[in-house]
Scaffold this active site. Structure first.
Site, PDB file in Angstrom:
ATOM      1  N   ASP A 163      18.879  15.672  20.825  1.00 33.27           N
ATOM      2  CA  ASP A 163      18.234  16.512  21.845  1.00 33.27           C
ATOM      3  C   ASP A 163      18.737  16.046  23.199  1.00 33.27           C
ATOM      4  O   ASP A 163      19.205  14.907  23.336  1.00 33.27           O
ATOM      5  CB  ASP A 163      16.701  16.366  21.755  1.00 33.27           C
ATOM      6  N   PRO A 216      16.877  25.718  21.658  1.00 37.63           N
ATOM      7  CA  PRO A 216      16.992  27.113  22.097  1.00 37.63           C
ATOM      8  C   PRO A 216      18.442  27.576  22.087  1.00 37.63           C
ATOM      9  O   PRO A 216      19.362  26.747  22.072  1.00 37.63           O
ATOM     10  CB  PRO A 216      16.448  27.075  23.534  1.00 37.63           C
ATOM     11  N   THR A 238      15.907  28.224  11.755  1.00 31.03           N
ATOM     12  CA  THR A 238      14.770  29.115  12.045  1.00 31.03           C
ATOM     13  C   THR A 238      14.639  29.287  13.559  1.00 31.03           C
ATOM     14  O   THR A 238      13.588  29.677  14.044  1.00 31.03           O
ATOM     15  CB  THR A 238      13.442  28.551  11.476  1.00 31.03           C
ATOM     16  N   SER A 239      15.725  28.981  14.302  1.00 33.77           N
ATOM     17  CA  SER A 239      15.615  29.026  15.769  1.00 33.77           C
ATOM     18  C   SER A 239      16.169  30.331  16.332  1.00 33.77           C
ATOM     19  O   SER A 239      15.399  31.252  16.623  1.00 33.77           O
ATOM     20  CB  SER A 239      16.289  27.807  16.375  1.00 33.77           C
ATOM     21  N   ARG A 240      17.476  30.417  16.485  1.00 38.74           N
ATOM     22  CA  ARG A 240      18.110  31.649  16.931  1.00 38.74           C
ATOM     23  C   ARG A 240      19.439  31.791  16.207  1.00 38.74           C
ATOM     24  O   ARG A 240      20.169  30.802  16.046  1.00 38.74           O
ATOM     25  CB  ARG A 240      18.336  31.652  18.460  1.00 38.74           C
ATOM     26  N   ASP A 266      16.334  32.114   8.900  1.00 41.60           N
ATOM     27  CA  ASP A 266      15.283  33.071   9.274  1.00 41.60           C
ATOM     28  C   ASP A 266      15.768  33.956  10.417  1.00 41.60           C
ATOM     29  O   ASP A 266      15.090  34.880  10.835  1.00 41.60           O
ATOM     30  CB  ASP A 266      14.014  32.322   9.699  1.00 41.60           C
ATOM     31  N   GLU A 293      21.081  40.095  14.174  1.00 40.84           N
ATOM     32  CA  GLU A 293      19.868  40.569  13.487  1.00 40.84           C
ATOM     33  C   GLU A 293      19.235  41.807  14.126  1.00 40.84           C
ATOM     34  O   GLU A 293      18.468  42.523  13.479  1.00 40.84           O
ATOM     35  CB  GLU A 293      18.815  39.452  13.430  1.00 40.84           C
ATOM     36  N   HIS A 314      13.365  36.890  10.140  1.00 41.18           N
ATOM     37  CA  HIS A 314      12.668  36.444  11.353  1.00 41.18           C
ATOM     38  C   HIS A 314      11.138  36.510  11.166  1.00 41.18           C
ATOM     39  O   HIS A 314      10.433  37.145  11.943  1.00 41.18           O
ATOM     40  CB  HIS A 314      13.102  37.272  12.574  1.00 41.18           C
TER      41      HIS A 314
HETATM   42  P1  NAD Z   1      10.715  23.585  22.672  1.00 39.18           P
HETATM   43  O1  NAD Z   1      11.124  24.021  24.031  1.00 39.18           O
HETATM   44  O2  NAD Z   1       9.421  22.878  22.490  1.00 39.18           O
HETATM   45  O3  NAD Z   1      11.871  22.661  22.026  1.00 39.18           O
HETATM   46  C1  NAD Z   1      13.227  22.924  22.181  1.00 39.18           C
HETATM   47  C2  NAD Z   1      13.946  21.589  22.243  1.00 39.18           C
HETATM   48  O4  NAD Z   1      15.348  21.842  22.296  1.00 39.18           O
HETATM   49  C3  NAD Z   1      13.581  20.761  23.484  1.00 39.18           C
HETATM   50  O5  NAD Z   1      13.200  19.445  23.106  1.00 39.18           O
HETATM   51  C4  NAD Z   1      14.846  20.775  24.315  1.00 39.18           C
HETATM   52  O6  NAD Z   1      15.047  19.590  25.080  1.00 39.18           O
HETATM   53  C5  NAD Z   1      15.894  20.913  23.215  1.00 39.18           C
HETATM   54  N1  NAD Z   1      17.194  21.331  23.726  1.00 39.18           N
HETATM   55  C6  NAD Z   1      17.480  22.069  24.834  1.00 39.18           C
HETATM   56  N2  NAD Z   1      18.810  22.180  24.970  1.00 39.18           N
HETATM   57  C7  NAD Z   1      19.362  21.491  23.945  1.00 39.18           C
HETATM   58  C8  NAD Z   1      20.698  21.223  23.556  1.00 39.18           C
HETATM   59  N3  NAD Z   1      21.749  21.671  24.275  1.00 39.18           N
HETATM   60  N4  NAD Z   1      20.901  20.491  22.443  1.00 39.18           N
HETATM   61  C9  NAD Z   1      19.863  20.003  21.719  1.00 39.18           C
HETATM   62  N5  NAD Z   1      18.574  20.219  22.047  1.00 39.18           N
HETATM   63  C10 NAD Z   1      18.332  20.953  23.151  1.00 39.18           C
HETATM   64  O7  NAD Z   1      10.785  24.905  21.778  1.00 39.18           O
HETATM   65  P2  NAD Z   1      10.088  25.138  20.355  1.00 39.18           P
HETATM   66  O8  NAD Z   1       8.759  25.781  20.561  1.00 39.18           O
HETATM   67  O9  NAD Z   1      10.200  23.914  19.527  1.00 39.18           O
HETATM   68  O10 NAD Z   1      11.044  26.277  19.776  1.00 39.18           O
HETATM   69  C11 NAD Z   1      12.377  25.988  19.378  1.00 39.18           C
HETATM   70  C12 NAD Z   1      13.111  27.291  19.136  1.00 39.18           C
HETATM   71  O11 NAD Z   1      12.532  27.946  17.998  1.00 39.18           O
HETATM   72  C13 NAD Z   1      12.980  28.324  20.271  1.00 39.18           C
HETATM   73  O12 NAD Z   1      14.012  28.146  21.202  1.00 39.18           O
HETATM   74  C14 NAD Z   1      13.071  29.642  19.555  1.00 39.18           C
HETATM   75  O13 NAD Z   1      14.383  30.144  19.708  1.00 39.18           O
HETATM   76  C15 NAD Z   1      12.790  29.333  18.106  1.00 39.18           C
HETATM   77  N6  NAD Z   1      11.640  30.064  17.558  1.00 39.18           N
HETATM   78  C16 NAD Z   1      11.823  30.788  16.425  1.00 39.18           C
HETATM   79  C17 NAD Z   1      10.753  31.467  15.858  1.00 39.18           C
HETATM   80  C18 NAD Z   1      10.897  32.259  14.578  1.00 39.18           C
HETATM   81  O14 NAD Z   1      10.002  33.050  14.246  1.00 39.18           O
HETATM   82  N7  NAD Z   1      11.944  32.081  13.797  1.00 39.18           N
HETATM   83  C19 NAD Z   1       9.499  31.430  16.490  1.00 39.18           C
HETATM   84  C20 NAD Z   1       9.361  30.656  17.643  1.00 39.18           C
HETATM   85  C21 NAD Z   1      10.437  29.977  18.170  1.00 39.18           C
END
Ligand code: NAD
Length: 335
Positions: A174, A206, A232-234, A258, A263, A295
């Site tokens: 991170d 993100p 499950t992120s993006r 996911d 998508e 998703h």
């Molecule tokens: P969060 O902001 O709490 O955590 C994101 C983490 O990523 C932070 O600790 C940040 O420092 C880190 N980060 C930023 N840039 C980075 C990089 N270049 N390399 C590595 N780490 C880096 O967010 P969260 O609530 O944990 O959500 C994470 C992701 O999950 C969101 O960005 C969103 O895209 C995704 N999400 C998906 C769903 C779904 O239904 N599939 C739902 C909610 C969120």
């Protein structure tokens, strides 16, 4: 406040109507996604409420602004789909729901990991077909394996805690350390080290220019043969074509998604009677060691309840000239 709610499936309407009983906004639900074609529907609405696959590029933001919109209320955590500099230039306020239920996404992630490691998707179909043979179902135990978590924020830290419970060794990468993840036993390493040492890799950062295709040919080359990857992120965190090459060569042992980089034209719709035109996605569907969900990681009762309440709280705060709790600051993105 008059709010145009785009991508309004029946479940969205149900949860928003319930939460709005106390908030008292004038919600108008539009089922289509926000696109060039549908933007005129928001004419005269000071607030527009959107989800992950609604388009908020410079052109659409300009159109919304000209039609009188002042607030974009995202009902999601991620905001990679918004052209924030353009929004700022147009004087639009953009708010999101930063943390509605990180457990929903973390638990779905673990579900994908377990299903892949124990072939639950194949076993389900086999047993229903009267096939009780075990060939091809040999599992991987998580206990003692090394799991790498990329992005150790709210969701990543919960995933780390759950995996610690399974007896995994935890590595993390991170740009900012999270003491909660460290308390779960996670050790921060470089991205290269995480790739080369992990048996399971889970993505929770993100989508931004720095993380676009973070899993591509180079990262895959560093990984152990047979690595299990879950996203499950993006979608665009993974270069899908590179993943297909690595699945064909056996470098990726199993892949759980996911989210998918293209998508927007597929997810959230019933396309079961149509021919899918996306050949890359169709190829992904042919692998026995790939599980794709559309998703749905966020899709729990607790999360939908919180999303509706917090989105409406952002709108109420804006209406009362207060700072919405989920306000996005453009500087944060540029930094
Ligand atoms: P969060 O902001 O709490 O955590 C994101 C983490 O990523 C932070 O600790 C940040 O420092 C880190 N980060 C930023 N840039 C980075 C990089 N270049 N390399 C590595 N780490 C880096 O967010 P969260 O609530 O944990 O959500 C994470 C992701 O999950 C969101 O960005 C969103 O895209 C995704 N999400 C998906 C769903 C779904 O239904 N599939 C739902 C909610 C969120």
């Amino acid at each position: 406040m008059k709010v145009a709610v785009f991508s309004s499936k029946a479940y969205v309407q149900e949860y928003f109507q319930r939460a709005n009983q106390s908030a008292g906004h004038e919600l108008v639900f539009f089922e289509p996604r926000l696109t060039d074609l549908t933007a005129p529907l928001a004419e005269g609405f000071p607030a527009v409420c959107t989800f992950v696959n609604d388009i908020l590029d410079a052109r659409i933001l300009l159109a919304l602004s000209r039609q009188g919109t002042k607030l974009i209320a995202l009902r999601c955590a991620g905001f990679n789909q918004v052209d924030l500099p353009s929004a700022e230039q147009l004087g639009l306020t953009v708010a999101r729901v930063p943390a509605y239920s990180p457990h929903a996404v973390a638990e779905h992630t673990i579900g994908l990991i377990l299903a892949l490691c124990r072939h639950l998707h194949k076993a389900y179909n086999r047993v229903r077909d009267g096939n009780f043979a075990l060939e091809g179902l040999l599992g991987i135990e998580l206990h003692g394996r090394t799991a790498g978590v990329i992005g150790t924020g709210k969701i990543g830290a919960i995933v780390a805690k759950i995996l610690a419970g399974f007896g995994c060794k935890l590595l993390g990468y991170d740009v900012a350390k999270n003491p909660e993840a460290e308390a779960a036993g996670l050790t921060y390493v470089s991205l290269e080290e995480l790739f080369s040492r992990s048996d399971v890799i889970s993505l929770h950062c993100p989508l931004a220019p720095a993380t676009h295709h973070v899993i591509g040919d180079e990262a895959l080359a560093r990984m152990k043969r047979g690595a299990v990857i879950v996203n499950t992120s993006r979608g665009a965190l993974i270069d899908t074509k590179a993943a297909i090459r690595a699945l064909k060569s056996g470098k990726i042992g199993a892949l759980g998604l996911d989210v998918y980089e293209e998508e927007a034209d597929l997810f959230f719709e019933d396309l079961s009677n149509r021919v899918i035109q996306d050949d890359v996605f169709s190829r992904m569907l042919t692998f026995p060691n790939v599980i794709i969900t559309g998703h749905q990681a966020f899709f729990t009762d607790a999360a939908l309840t919180a999303i509706a309440a917090e989105t409406l709280a952002n709108i109420t705060a804006f209406e009362r000239n207060r700072t919405p709790p989920g306000l996005i600051i453009a500087e944060k993105v540029r930094g």
